[in-house]
Write a protein that holds these residues in place. Sequence first.
Motif, PDB file in Angstrom:
ATOM      1  N   PHE A 274      42.085  43.392  39.296  1.00  0.00           N
ATOM      2  CA  PHE A 274      40.935  42.487  39.271  1.00  0.00           C
ATOM      3  C   PHE A 274      41.451  41.076  38.995  1.00  0.00           C
ATOM      4  O   PHE A 274      42.236  40.862  38.063  1.00  0.00           O
ATOM      5  CB  PHE A 274      39.943  42.893  38.179  1.00  0.00           C
ATOM      6  N   LYS A 275      41.008  40.116  39.807  1.00  0.00           N
ATOM      7  CA  LYS A 275      41.538  38.752  39.695  1.00  0.00           C
ATOM      8  C   LYS A 275      40.804  38.019  38.572  1.00  0.00           C
ATOM      9  O   LYS A 275      39.836  37.282  38.791  1.00  0.00           O
ATOM     10  CB  LYS A 275      41.399  38.008  41.025  1.00  0.00           C
ATOM     11  N   VAL A 276      41.285  38.221  37.342  1.00  0.00           N
ATOM     12  CA  VAL A 276      40.644  37.620  36.181  1.00  0.00           C
ATOM     13  C   VAL A 276      41.182  36.231  35.905  1.00  0.00           C
ATOM     14  O   VAL A 276      40.724  35.563  34.974  1.00  0.00           O
ATOM     15  CB  VAL A 276      40.821  38.503  34.928  1.00  0.00           C
ATOM     16  N   MET A 277      42.186  35.802  36.693  1.00  0.00           N
ATOM     17  CA  MET A 277      42.741  34.464  36.503  1.00  0.00           C
ATOM     18  C   MET A 277      42.903  33.769  37.842  1.00  0.00           C
ATOM     19  O   MET A 277      43.103  34.424  38.876  1.00  0.00           O
ATOM     20  CB  MET A 277      44.102  34.542  35.783  1.00  0.00           C
ATOM     21  N   GLN A 278      42.782  32.460  37.827  1.00  0.00           N
ATOM     22  CA  GLN A 278      43.073  31.661  39.008  1.00  0.00           C
ATOM     23  C   GLN A 278      44.590  31.580  39.190  1.00  0.00           C
ATOM     24  O   GLN A 278      45.342  31.618  38.222  1.00  0.00           O
ATOM     25  CB  GLN A 278      42.485  30.248  38.858  1.00  0.00           C
ATOM     26  N   LYS A 279      45.017  31.480  40.421  1.00  0.00           N
ATOM     27  CA  LYS A 279      46.446  31.353  40.671  1.00  0.00           C
ATOM     28  C   LYS A 279      46.907  29.995  40.155  1.00  0.00           C
ATOM     29  O   LYS A 279      46.480  28.948  40.655  1.00  0.00           O
ATOM     30  CB  LYS A 279      46.741  31.472  42.164  1.00  0.00           C
ATOM     31  N   PRO A 280      47.778  29.979  39.139  1.00  0.00           N
ATOM     32  CA  PRO A 280      48.175  28.686  38.568  1.00  0.00           C
ATOM     33  C   PRO A 280      49.214  27.980  39.431  1.00  0.00           C
ATOM     34  O   PRO A 280      50.040  28.612  40.088  1.00  0.00           O
ATOM     35  CB  PRO A 280      48.780  29.081  37.216  1.00  0.00           C
ATOM     36  N   ALA A 281      49.134  26.672  39.444  1.00  0.00           N
ATOM     37  CA  ALA A 281      50.198  25.894  40.076  1.00  0.00           C
ATOM     38  C   ALA A 281      51.438  25.988  39.198  1.00  0.00           C
ATOM     39  O   ALA A 281      51.361  26.297  38.004  1.00  0.00           O
ATOM     40  CB  ALA A 281      49.767  24.439  40.244  1.00  0.00           C
TER      41      ALA A 281
END
Length: 433
Positions: A274-281
């Motif tokens: 489950f994508k609980v985080m945004q993809k960080p730069a």
Amino acid sequence: MSTQQPNPKAFYNAFSDNAMKDVDVHKYYVNRAADNAHDCVANMIQAIDWADQAGSYLFSGLRGAGKTTELQRLISDLHAQNIPAFYSSADNYLGLNEPDISQTELIFAALAGLCDAVKKQYGTDFLTETIWQRAQKVMNSNVELKPKLGMSGVEVEFSLQENSSFKDELVRFSQSNNQFFQEVNGFVNEVVQKIRNETGQEKIVLVVDSLERLSAPPGQERTLYNSLKDLFFNAPERLVLPDMVVIYTVPPYLHAVLPNIHQYYAESFSLPNFKVMQKPANGEDRERDQEGIQGMVEVVNKRFPEWQNYLSQAIIEHFAWLSGGNVRRMFRLIRHAALKASLNRVELPVVKVSSASIEQAIAEETKDFQWLNAEDRIWLNRCREDNGKLAEHIQNLEQDLPPIIRLFDHSLVLDYQNGSLWYQVPPIIDGHV
């Protein structure tokens, strides 16, 4: 919130791995995909539907990501379309902690699972003979087979794990000539024809689950790597069963240590967490993805609708975040919290994330992180810094393989998908790297 008297024991047991056994998967399923284009089950069904011939497929997913639930949904949806589909868990037939499983054993286990599933579906007299009987006859084997033990509720005739003498004889036989693989094709043809006669359907699907759990004791990771090459890379055409679609689950790190392996299969699918985080730069900290967190809250709601009588939504969302979107780890945190709250005799529901019971639950889940060594921490930091471009960092497979396998096996490197796959570490590990 329900006015029903709380039952902490029922709440605790609702989040065990076996809690939903024999329950219709659609009653507790929550789809994590944003649309059908990113839905692994929808993709598998379309690939099966459009394929004009039999083929083998790979399906990877981390432990605890919900892979078996997705596969049960696949089976259910195929049945709804009147497509004969059968599920087999390889751990019923193989010792998945043995680092040197051969392709012969895998194929035989797949057919043993097919036989048991077919007999369960159509009756014990449906098959003229099982793969065990066929193999004994072809090899002229006098080995007396021992029934599978200790798997109550699972209908399994025999297991290679319990019958090591037969397994050794089988492997030697397959290595001495091609008759084993010829017999496999002949046997599958007979089973397929019987199913077609029974159902009137042409396409038949077999799912071979639990192979993502293939692992090795410390120091034997190189043996495991060679075994994975033998299983999935050296002769992939042998994993194609005549007139049957076969889906094999595989370890999630397979694509990193055997690049481009997908090209040898009809298709390859992956289940992200489950994508609980945004993809960080690069270099930036992770930010919460509320939509993914709410998806995990819905998973809890499907499991136990009265959950708010025990833990607040703030706590469940915190557990979803700490787990990194890994369902099994969130369930373990919930179970730890229920147990600690009961032992501490606190009033339910537990409301504050900072409460002693919640801090104790997190400490319980992380107490074993002390086994992380310096090399493990280097790989975790690499993953944290560049979203897990693991293959770019592999310089010496002998040295780099052990930590990669360990971290994936313990769900300390998690995969997500925004178009392409990327990797991160779960926030629960932050205090340990």
